[in-house]
Design an enzyme around this catalytic site. Structure first.
Site, PDB file in Angstrom:
ATOM      1  N   ASP A 165      57.218 -23.610 -25.922  1.00 21.36           N
ATOM      2  CA  ASP A 165      57.872 -23.063 -27.117  1.00 21.36           C
ATOM      3  C   ASP A 165      58.898 -22.003 -26.689  1.00 21.36           C
ATOM      4  O   ASP A 165      59.146 -21.820 -25.490  1.00 21.36           O
ATOM      5  CB  ASP A 165      56.810 -22.494 -28.063  1.00 21.36           C
ATOM      6  CG  ASP A 165      57.199 -22.676 -29.519  1.00 21.36           C
ATOM      7  OD1 ASP A 165      58.309 -22.224 -29.894  1.00 21.36           O
ATOM      8  OD2 ASP A 165      56.411 -23.254 -30.273  1.00 21.36           O
ATOM      9  N   GLN A 187      49.493 -43.360 -18.122  1.00 18.41           N
ATOM     10  CA  GLN A 187      49.251 -42.630 -16.872  1.00 18.41           C
ATOM     11  C   GLN A 187      49.393 -43.592 -15.694  1.00 18.41           C
ATOM     12  O   GLN A 187      49.031 -44.762 -15.791  1.00 18.41           O
ATOM     13  CB  GLN A 187      47.852 -41.979 -16.882  1.00 18.41           C
ATOM     14  CG  GLN A 187      47.456 -41.283 -15.575  1.00 18.41           C
ATOM     15  CD  GLN A 187      48.275 -40.035 -15.242  1.00 18.41           C
ATOM     16  OE1 GLN A 187      49.513 -40.060 -15.254  1.00 18.41           O
ATOM     17  NE2 GLN A 187      47.609 -38.945 -14.936  1.00 18.41           N
ATOM     18  N   LYS A 236      50.534 -26.351 -20.646  1.00 20.62           N
ATOM     19  CA  LYS A 236      51.875 -26.911 -20.862  1.00 20.62           C
ATOM     20  C   LYS A 236      52.598 -26.192 -22.016  1.00 20.62           C
ATOM     21  O   LYS A 236      53.034 -26.807 -22.988  1.00 20.62           O
ATOM     22  CB  LYS A 236      51.815 -28.424 -21.081  1.00 20.62           C
ATOM     23  CG  LYS A 236      51.369 -29.162 -19.815  1.00 20.62           C
ATOM     24  CD  LYS A 236      51.465 -30.663 -19.928  1.00 20.62           C
ATOM     25  CE  LYS A 236      51.241 -31.358 -18.597  1.00 20.62           C
ATOM     26  NZ  LYS A 236      49.860 -31.282 -18.090  1.00 20.62           N
ATOM     27  N   TYR A 271      48.956 -43.886 -11.222  1.00 20.18           N
ATOM     28  CA  TYR A 271      48.224 -43.251 -10.128  1.00 20.18           C
ATOM     29  C   TYR A 271      48.796 -43.555  -8.739  1.00 20.18           C
ATOM     30  O   TYR A 271      49.358 -44.616  -8.501  1.00 20.18           O
ATOM     31  CB  TYR A 271      46.763 -43.699 -10.134  1.00 20.18           C
ATOM     32  CG  TYR A 271      45.985 -43.150 -11.310  1.00 20.18           C
ATOM     33  CD1 TYR A 271      45.647 -41.807 -11.367  1.00 20.18           C
ATOM     34  CD2 TYR A 271      45.609 -43.977 -12.360  1.00 20.18           C
ATOM     35  CE1 TYR A 271      44.932 -41.289 -12.438  1.00 20.18           C
ATOM     36  CE2 TYR A 271      44.890 -43.469 -13.441  1.00 20.18           C
ATOM     37  CZ  TYR A 271      44.560 -42.130 -13.472  1.00 20.18           C
ATOM     38  OH  TYR A 271      43.862 -41.632 -14.539  1.00 20.18           O
ATOM     39  N   ASP A 295      45.795 -25.792 -17.925  1.00 18.45           N
ATOM     40  CA  ASP A 295      46.960 -26.693 -17.990  1.00 18.45           C
ATOM     41  C   ASP A 295      47.501 -26.735 -19.418  1.00 18.45           C
ATOM     42  O   ASP A 295      47.523 -27.786 -20.057  1.00 18.45           O
ATOM     43  CB  ASP A 295      46.517 -28.073 -17.504  1.00 18.45           C
ATOM     44  CG  ASP A 295      47.685 -29.015 -17.278  1.00 18.45           C
ATOM     45  OD1 ASP A 295      48.839 -28.549 -17.322  1.00 18.45           O
ATOM     46  OD2 ASP A 295      47.427 -30.216 -17.065  1.00 18.45           O
TER      47      ASP A 295
END
EC number: 2.4.2.10
Lengths: 270, 270
Positions: free
Chosen positions: A108, A222, A105, A224, A103
């Site tokens: 650029d 975060q 991410k 949920y 992961d």
């Protein structure tokens, strides 16, 4: 001349296709592989293994490997990372038949992500079956992956939406990311999203993070949702569970509960 | 009642303040340090050292160190990276008085970026004076950096705009990133942008990539502007030059040319 009033077509009813059928519609080889794996192994559970110690991560992978279709890693948080770790993880993945999702991410310009994907300490292109990509730099970022993806037949997952509070992956941004996926069908295997939208095709795997049975969020934004809500109401394909599993004292048993909840909900859609 | 016609206020004239004055307005300690460094060393040139070999990168840093205020790295593309590399780079930075900018483009949720910043092989928080952050996950990403930033008094650079073709850091997205910077004054030292906009305060360092004397782009969507155009017409503070310098046979001499162009243009604004 009086213009004829235009009537908007009603939204197309959602007719779910099975993972087995969608394996044939997939245009990226890893999407096809994942759809088939989910179908035969009967699991649409991915686990986010956000651990900073390689042995703890390998122990987790060994313990829950039988329950999952995908193990999601952040190799750049592992304090004692080395090449042996990747070899061990790969052999656990083969033994238990799951795919490895780094992961990263990537976010650029094309020239830089090419090096970040293929070079450096991690050489992600050599071992990851799939990686996440933010489209924020523009669709030319995808050009940076072309050579690296060919090494393993791996796939890109574009971030169409995020689970964190105040995420800017919304509205037009999300629309443009889906377009980017549809315009790069060989490289893009799926989307990270919180819901299925009409423009998301059956060729793409839809994976949703921020899933837990019992929690409303953390101290850093975060948020949920439950497995049932994501698979049934939001109609995505794969749930990604992190702290709900790796912070549990009995990860295998709780992983089995998440697996059952997600798989039974998936089956109930037919 | 006839409403009184509203007249829009004319845009405020741009009155440039010197780097020395802005060092006093900065709210992040690293912004203040960089403004002072530029002012005393008389350089607003940053170099992007996108090299995959540590010795080549150290040689470049040694060769151009006297010309620059900032060296920008992507440590995750260096094939033979080790802790010795960081020690050597740090001592070159001290010798030549420049700051180290790890262009990581963090883009995950707060809980994850905390580990990516402080842990893993690179332990970026221990040595980087500044790092780049995409606001795409929402402003809670900044919470993930708070503990790590305190270790060194370092600063965040938010990506408000990008130099690549089709970048989605435009319009409302850019506006929201500037707001995020203004709402997190202690952590955010500046912006990566292509132009100064009225909402960008004098407390922030504005750094602009995609700068070359002679080039219009690459095969993967990168686009270029000249130093004079960026510093004068676009009115930002620091130019970031990559391939224009590190791909040149005489990097020190060409770095001096970029330095002079950028510095003289800066001075011409008063």
């Amino acid at each position: 001349v009086v213009p004829v009033p235009t009537t908007l077509a009603p939204p197309a009813p959602i007719i779910n296709k099975s993972f087995e059928e969608r394996a044939k519609l997939a245009t990226n080889p890893m999407a096809s592989k994942l759809f088939n794996l989910m179908s035969t192994k009967k699991t649409n559970l991915a686990v986010a293994a956000d651990l900073t110690d390689k042995q703890q991560l390998l122990d987790l992978a060994e313990s829950i490997g039988s329950e999952i279709c995908v193990l999601k890693t952040h190799v750049d948080i592992i304090d004692n990372y080395d090449e042996e770790f990747i070899k061990s993880l790969k052999s656990i993945a083969i033994k238990h038949n799951f795919l490895i999702f780094e992961d990263r991410k990537f976010a650029d310009i094309g020239n830089t992500v090419k090096y970040q994907f293929e070079n450096g300490v991690y050489k992600i292109s050599k071992w990851a079956d799939m990686v996440t990509v933010h489209g924020v730099a523009g669709s030319s970022i995808i050009d940076g992956f072309k050579s690296g993806l060919k090494e393993n037949g791996s796939g890109l997952l574009l971030l169409a939406q995020m689970s964190s509070k105040g995420s800017m992956c919304v509205g037009d941004y999300t629309t443009q990311i889906i377009e980017m996926a549809n315009n790069n069908k060989e490289e893009v295997m799926g989307l990270i999203c919180q819901e299925r939208l009409p423009s998301m095709t059956d060729a793409l795997v839809l994976m949703t993070p921020g899933v837990q049975f019992n929690s409303t969020g953390d101290a850093m934004g975060q948020q949920y949702n439950t497995p049932e809500y994501i698979i049934k109401e939001k109609n995505t394909d794969v749930i990604i569970v992190g702290r709900g599993i790796y912070q549990n004292n009995d990860p295998k048993s709780v992983a089995n509960k998440y697996r059952t909840a997600a798989w039974e909900t998936y089956k109930s859609k037919f």
